[in-house]
Design a protein around this motif. Structure first.
Motif, short mmCIF file in Angstrom:
data_model
loop_
_atom_site.label_atom_id
_atom_site.label_comp_id
_atom_site.label_asym_id
_atom_site.label_seq_id
_atom_site.Cartn_x
_atom_site.Cartn_y
_atom_site.Cartn_z
N GLN A 26 4.48 4.00 0.95
CA GLN A 26 4.44 5.04 -0.08
C GLN A 26 3.05 5.22 -0.65
OE1 GLN A 26 7.33 3.74 -2.94
NE2 GLN A 26 9.03 3.99 -1.53
N ASP A 27 2.22 4.18 -0.54
CA ASP A 27 0.86 4.22 -1.11
C ASP A 27 -0.14 3.73 -0.08
OD1 ASP A 27 1.35 4.81 -4.06
OD2 ASP A 27 2.71 3.13 -3.68
N PHE A 29 -4.19 2.76 0.10
CA PHE A 29 -5.43 2.51 -0.64
C PHE A 29 -6.56 2.33 0.35
CE2 PHE A 29 -1.99 0.86 -3.27
CZ PHE A 29 -2.24 1.52 -4.46
N VAL A 54 3.09 10.34 0.95
CA VAL A 54 2.40 9.13 0.49
C VAL A 54 1.39 9.49 -0.58
CG1 VAL A 54 2.67 7.82 2.64
CG2 VAL A 54 0.65 9.25 2.30
N HIS A 55 1.13 8.53 -1.45
CA HIS A 55 0.09 8.65 -2.46
C HIS A 55 -1.15 7.95 -1.91
CE1 HIS A 55 -2.06 7.21 -6.09
NE2 HIS A 55 -1.80 8.44 -6.48
N VAL A 56 -2.29 8.64 -1.90
CA VAL A 56 -3.51 8.08 -1.33
C VAL A 56 -4.56 7.94 -2.42
CG1 VAL A 56 -5.26 8.34 0.47
CG2 VAL A 56 -2.98 9.27 0.82
N SER A 57 -5.19 6.76 -2.47
CA SER A 57 -6.22 6.49 -3.47
C SER A 57 -7.45 5.87 -2.83
CB SER A 57 -5.72 5.52 -4.54
OG SER A 57 -4.61 6.03 -5.21
N ARG A 71 0.06 0.51 -8.61
CA ARG A 71 0.96 0.92 -7.52
C ARG A 71 0.90 -0.01 -6.31
NH1 ARG A 71 2.77 6.43 -7.87
NH2 ARG A 71 3.06 6.34 -5.61
N SER A 76 2.76 -0.67 0.28
CA SER A 76 1.36 -0.26 0.31
C SER A 76 0.71 -0.59 1.64
CB SER A 76 0.57 -0.98 -0.79
OG SER A 76 1.04 -0.64 -2.06
N ARG A 102 0.39 -7.43 1.48
CA ARG A 102 0.30 -6.01 1.82
C ARG A 102 -0.09 -5.84 3.28
NH1 ARG A 102 3.05 -6.91 -1.46
NH2 ARG A 102 2.46 -7.03 -3.59
#
Length: 129
Positions: A26-27, A29, A54-57, A71, A76, A102
């Protein structure tokens, strides 16, 4: 020789994809410092434009280590890069993410000192020169 590198990279990407599918990512990084972080911008751009699944940082490695993202969790994927392979902050970030279980991926340079941490990374995708 080039065909072998392409085939190796495709196989590495397929293995990462298979593992990611079992983890319900879901994430994502992307973690590095300076220019190494800038080289990961295409990943951010493509995922931001092409999916909302997905959330991308993008996170500086020192910040990731000293103040881990809220998060960061079981869902991740952490992608690390170090152009020199000697960046202490990136090594610390890799160890932190590994300790937290992770799914990790690295983008190392060939024969870089960061490669000494090979046991941390279940998925390594080598850069092709």
């Amino acid at each position: 020789m080039h065909e072998e590198k392409v085939a190796l990279t495709k196989n590495q990407i397929a293995a990462l994809r298979k593992a990611a599918e079992t983890r319900s990512i879901q994430d994502i990084f992307v973690v590095a410092c300076g220019g190494s972080l800038a080289t990961l911008n295409p990943i951010l751009y493509i995922l931001d434009r092409e999916t909302n699944a997905v959330h991308v940082s993008s996170v500086n490695a020192a910040e990731f280590f000293h103040n881990p993202p809220h998060r960061l969790g079981d869902h991740s994927l952490v992608i690390l890069n170090s152009q020199s392979g000697t960046t202490p902050e990136t090594v610390s970030a890799a160890r932190l993410a590994h300790e937290r279980g992770r799914l990790l991926r690295r983008l190392p340079q060939y024969q870089a000192p960061l490669s000494r941490l090979w046991w941390i990374f279940p998925f390594t995708i080598m850069t092709i020169r």
